[in-house]
Enzyme design. Structure first.
Site, mmCIF file in Angstrom:
data_model
loop_
_atom_site.group_PDB
_atom_site.id
_atom_site.type_symbol
_atom_site.label_atom_id
_atom_site.label_comp_id
_atom_site.label_asym_id
_atom_site.label_seq_id
_atom_site.Cartn_x
_atom_site.Cartn_y
_atom_site.Cartn_z
ATOM 1 N N ARG A 87 -1.063 -2.977 -55.333
ATOM 2 C CA ARG A 87 0.065 -2.229 -54.783
ATOM 3 C C ARG A 87 -0.214 -1.896 -53.330
ATOM 4 O O ARG A 87 -1.345 -1.626 -52.930
ATOM 5 C CB ARG A 87 0.305 -0.933 -55.573
ATOM 6 C CG ARG A 87 0.975 -1.133 -56.926
ATOM 7 C CD ARG A 87 2.424 -1.572 -56.768
ATOM 8 N NE ARG A 87 3.107 -1.749 -58.053
ATOM 9 C CZ ARG A 87 3.207 -2.901 -58.689
ATOM 10 N NH1 ARG A 87 2.626 -3.988 -58.195
ATOM 11 N NH2 ARG A 87 3.875 -2.976 -59.825
ATOM 12 N N GLU A 115 8.294 -1.514 -48.639
ATOM 13 C CA GLU A 115 8.843 -2.860 -48.833
ATOM 14 C C GLU A 115 10.367 -2.793 -48.916
ATOM 15 O O GLU A 115 10.890 -1.951 -49.651
ATOM 16 C CB GLU A 115 8.265 -3.479 -50.111
ATOM 17 C CG GLU A 115 6.758 -3.662 -50.044
ATOM 18 C CD GLU A 115 6.142 -4.058 -51.377
ATOM 19 O OE1 GLU A 115 4.994 -4.523 -51.379
ATOM 20 O OE2 GLU A 115 6.815 -3.882 -52.418
ATOM 21 N N HIS A 134 5.761 -9.798 -51.310
ATOM 22 C CA HIS A 134 5.717 -9.343 -52.705
ATOM 23 C C HIS A 134 6.269 -10.416 -53.649
ATOM 24 O O HIS A 134 7.168 -10.152 -54.461
ATOM 25 C CB HIS A 134 6.492 -8.037 -52.884
ATOM 26 C CG HIS A 134 6.018 -7.226 -54.061
ATOM 27 N ND1 HIS A 134 5.959 -5.857 -54.052
ATOM 28 C CD2 HIS A 134 5.592 -7.602 -55.294
ATOM 29 C CE1 HIS A 134 5.522 -5.420 -55.217
ATOM 30 N NE2 HIS A 134 5.290 -6.474 -55.994
#
Length: 309
Positions: free
Chosen positions: A233, A261, A283
């Protein structure tokens, strides 16, 4: 049954047709915080990936019985509120393990083999001017005999360890919770792992014990030439510290996750003087075609199981 899917854009081109056999389905590609309450007003089931479902959103949906998190992490749900309101929550675990493991090695070999340099060298036309058949530019090493340190030895971490071992790497690990015990690999402290590892990969959740776990001192402890990969993360690696250290110390870093993000502009990592040492993907480690299909199929199964329980 009224099912509201709040952020379908997250699943790309994966078919959502399977939901239609379960009830009346309303699909929104994206949902902002300001839109959530109105959109779930008649919902009995909410499907969300990252849209936050807080107490106010639940309050606006008096018929809500089930929240399906189409993901593993559930930090976007107010868990105290669901318990108080008697609402069930179901997530999906394990659907993206293979995809994340594969992306871990993809990032490693891109950085370790200096793939960006060699690709650009050939496409620039410089190779045709060489006197011999092979251009020896930045040196790269073999993985065999190297030490691979894993931060977070859950399912993904264990699979990375297994494949790293098959390449001949010596695997050690640090348990961020302190509870993980695995006799197949050496358990060590964070400091020793960082000092001794040629490759470090992070596969841990973000919580109070992992936030900024890798910051200035840890980055400076790394071996010159070592590779750091964060597929856990964002927020586990201190991005401000990294933006400074990566320019003064020859380390290589791959990030698939960031603290915010999508990435916000301006961002310190976009201004580093040695971009060749840094590889960032948006991601995507979890997003293989197969993983997304498993995610949706499991979410549908979660609804079916809840209805028939």
């Amino acid at each position: 049954m009224k099912i509201v899917i709040l952020d379908a854009l997250t699943y790309g081109d994966t078919s959502l047709a399977g939901f239609e056999s379960l009830g009346d389905v309303v699909v929104y590609q994206t949902t902002s915080a300001d839109e959530s309450e109105e959109r779930v007003r008649d919902a009995e089931v909410i499907v969300t990936n990252k849209v936050v479902i807080n107490d106010a959103v639940m309050e606006s949906a008096p018929n809500l019985k089930l929240i399906c998190v189409a993901a593993t992490g559930m930090n976007n749900i107010d868990h105290e509120a669901v318990v108080r309101r008697g609402i069930s929550v179901k997530n999906v675990a394990g659907y993206s393990t293979d995809a994340v493991v594969q992306h871990t090695f993809s990032m490693l070999f891109y950085l370790m083999g200096h793939s960006r340099y060699y690709d650009e060298y050939v496409k620039s036309g410089e190779w045709q001017n060489e006197a011999v058949f092979a251009h020896i530019g930045p040196s790269f090493s073999e993985l065999r005999g190297k030490t691979w340190g894993i931060i977070g030895l859950g399912e993904i971490g264990r699979n990375v360890a297994r494949i790293a071992s098959a390449f001949g790497a010596n695997v050690c690990y640090y348990s961020t919770s302190g509870k993980n015990e695995n006799v197949d690999y050496e358990k060590t402290t964070l400091s020793r792992l960082i000092e001794n590892s040629d490759v470090i990969s992070i596969h841990a959740p973000l919580n109070k014990s992992t936030e900024n776990l890798v910051s200035h001192s840890e980055l400076l402890q790394m071996k010159d030439g070592a590779v750091l990969l964060n597929l856990g993360r964002g927020g586990i690696v201190d991005e401000d510290a990294l933006s400074v250290i990566i320019d003064v110390k020859p380390i290589f870093v791959g990030l698939d996750v960031l603290s915010k993000e999508p990435m916000k502009i301006p961002h310190p990592l976009l201004a580093v003087k040695h971009p060749e040492r840094l590889y960032i993907t948006p991601h995507i480690a979890w997003t293989s075609r197969e993983a997304r299909a498993r995610l949706i199929a499991s979410t549908i199964e979660n609804i079916k199981t809840f209805v028939t329980a």
